[in-house]
Design an enzyme around this catalytic site. Structure first.
Site, mmCIF file in Angstrom:
data_model
loop_
_atom_site.group_PDB
_atom_site.id
_atom_site.type_symbol
_atom_site.label_atom_id
_atom_site.label_comp_id
_atom_site.label_asym_id
_atom_site.label_seq_id
_atom_site.Cartn_x
_atom_site.Cartn_y
_atom_site.Cartn_z
ATOM 1 N N TYR A 137 0.845 -1.201 0.000
ATOM 2 C CA TYR A 137 0.000 0.000 0.000
ATOM 3 C C TYR A 137 0.880 1.251 0.000
ATOM 4 O O TYR A 137 0.671 2.175 -0.788
ATOM 5 C CB TYR A 137 -0.934 -0.024 1.217
ATOM 6 C CG TYR A 137 -1.684 1.263 1.419
ATOM 7 C CD1 TYR A 137 -2.687 1.649 0.544
ATOM 8 C CD2 TYR A 137 -1.379 2.103 2.489
ATOM 9 C CE1 TYR A 137 -3.374 2.843 0.716
ATOM 10 C CE2 TYR A 137 -2.061 3.293 2.671
ATOM 11 C CZ TYR A 137 -3.053 3.656 1.787
ATOM 12 O OH TYR A 137 -3.722 4.842 1.956
ATOM 13 N N TRP A 164 -5.408 1.583 10.405
ATOM 14 C CA TRP A 164 -5.534 1.506 8.952
ATOM 15 C C TRP A 164 -5.321 0.074 8.455
ATOM 16 O O TRP A 164 -5.977 -0.354 7.503
ATOM 17 C CB TRP A 164 -4.566 2.485 8.290
ATOM 18 C CG TRP A 164 -4.689 2.509 6.798
ATOM 19 C CD1 TRP A 164 -3.734 2.166 5.906
ATOM 20 C CD2 TRP A 164 -5.841 2.867 6.027
ATOM 21 N NE1 TRP A 164 -4.216 2.292 4.623
ATOM 22 C CE2 TRP A 164 -5.511 2.717 4.668
ATOM 23 C CE3 TRP A 164 -7.140 3.295 6.351
ATOM 24 C CZ2 TRP A 164 -6.401 2.984 3.635
ATOM 25 C CZ3 TRP A 164 -8.023 3.562 5.316
ATOM 26 C CH2 TRP A 164 -7.655 3.413 3.981
ATOM 27 N N GLU A 169 -11.558 5.719 4.751
ATOM 28 C CA GLU A 169 -11.061 6.556 5.854
ATOM 29 C C GLU A 169 -12.139 6.779 6.910
ATOM 30 O O GLU A 169 -11.853 6.791 8.103
ATOM 31 C CB GLU A 169 -10.538 7.899 5.337
ATOM 32 C CG GLU A 169 -9.269 7.802 4.511
ATOM 33 C CD GLU A 169 -8.022 7.400 5.275
ATOM 34 O OE1 GLU A 169 -8.050 7.318 6.519
ATOM 35 O OE2 GLU A 169 -7.003 7.158 4.618
#
Length: 187
Positions: free
Chosen positions: A18, A48, A40
């Site tokens: 990522y 995350w 988000e």
């Protein structure tokens, strides 16, 4: 020899991929903006990596982030999502996803695209910070406060300043790669 990466992503191949391929790359298309916005908002209060691990399932569960479809979700669809263990099952966030899709479409109608709207806050250019250690990275800024307030005024939910700053980092509106990271100059 390994490339130097930002310290926050080291040690997990999903995180590293990522970081290397997506994080901080300037996004221009509305579909990608919507996906990041929704991910988000679901991340709020979580890590995350939790969201990244569930990302593919989120895509399937939310019709690959087709905001036109999501804007029309009825209670039956929302209830089904709340039974789906592959996503974060939070009633407020599921409801917010539907209302955010509706607000997203209104922004597109007003500005021509969400991309034009969101990039106008930074005059169309990435803000390039000089972060030496990821721990020195701010959680929010006066600009993320401004964007958060404007989004809320337009009906978006779960878009507090910290969520919006993470969104700005993810979509390349701000470059917070550590200065010695190989991606710092690339993005």
């Amino acid at each position: 020899m390994d490339k130097h990466r930002c310290a926050w992503c080291k040690g997990d191949s999903l995180y590293e991929a990522y970081h290397d391929l997506e994080w901080g790359v300037p996004v221009k298309d509305d579909h990608s903006f919507f996906e990041f916005l929704i991910l988000e908002t679901f991340q709020a209060g979580l890590s995350w990596i939790t969201i990244l691990k569930k990302r593919e399932h989120f895509r399937k569960a939310f019709d690959f982030f087709d905001y036109n479809k999501i804007a029309t979700y009825d209670q039956e669809k929302k209830d089904a999502l709340l039974q789906d263990a592959g996503i974060v099952r939070n009633k407020l966030k599921v409801n917010a996803t539907v209302s955010n899709a509706q607000a997203f479409i209104k922004v597109q109608e007003e500005f021509g695209s969400f991309s034009k709207y969101i990039w106008s806050f930074v005059d169309g250019k990435t803000i390039k910070n000089e972060i030496k250690n990821h721990k020195d990275c701010p959680a929010n800024t006066p600009l993320s406060d401004t964007i958060s307030k404007d989004l809320k005024k337009r009906g978006f939910k779960f878009v507090g300043s910290t969520v919006i700053y993470a969104f700005m980092q993810a979509t390349g509106m701000v470059n917070d790669h550590e200065v010695n990271c190989f991606r710092y100059e690339e993005v």
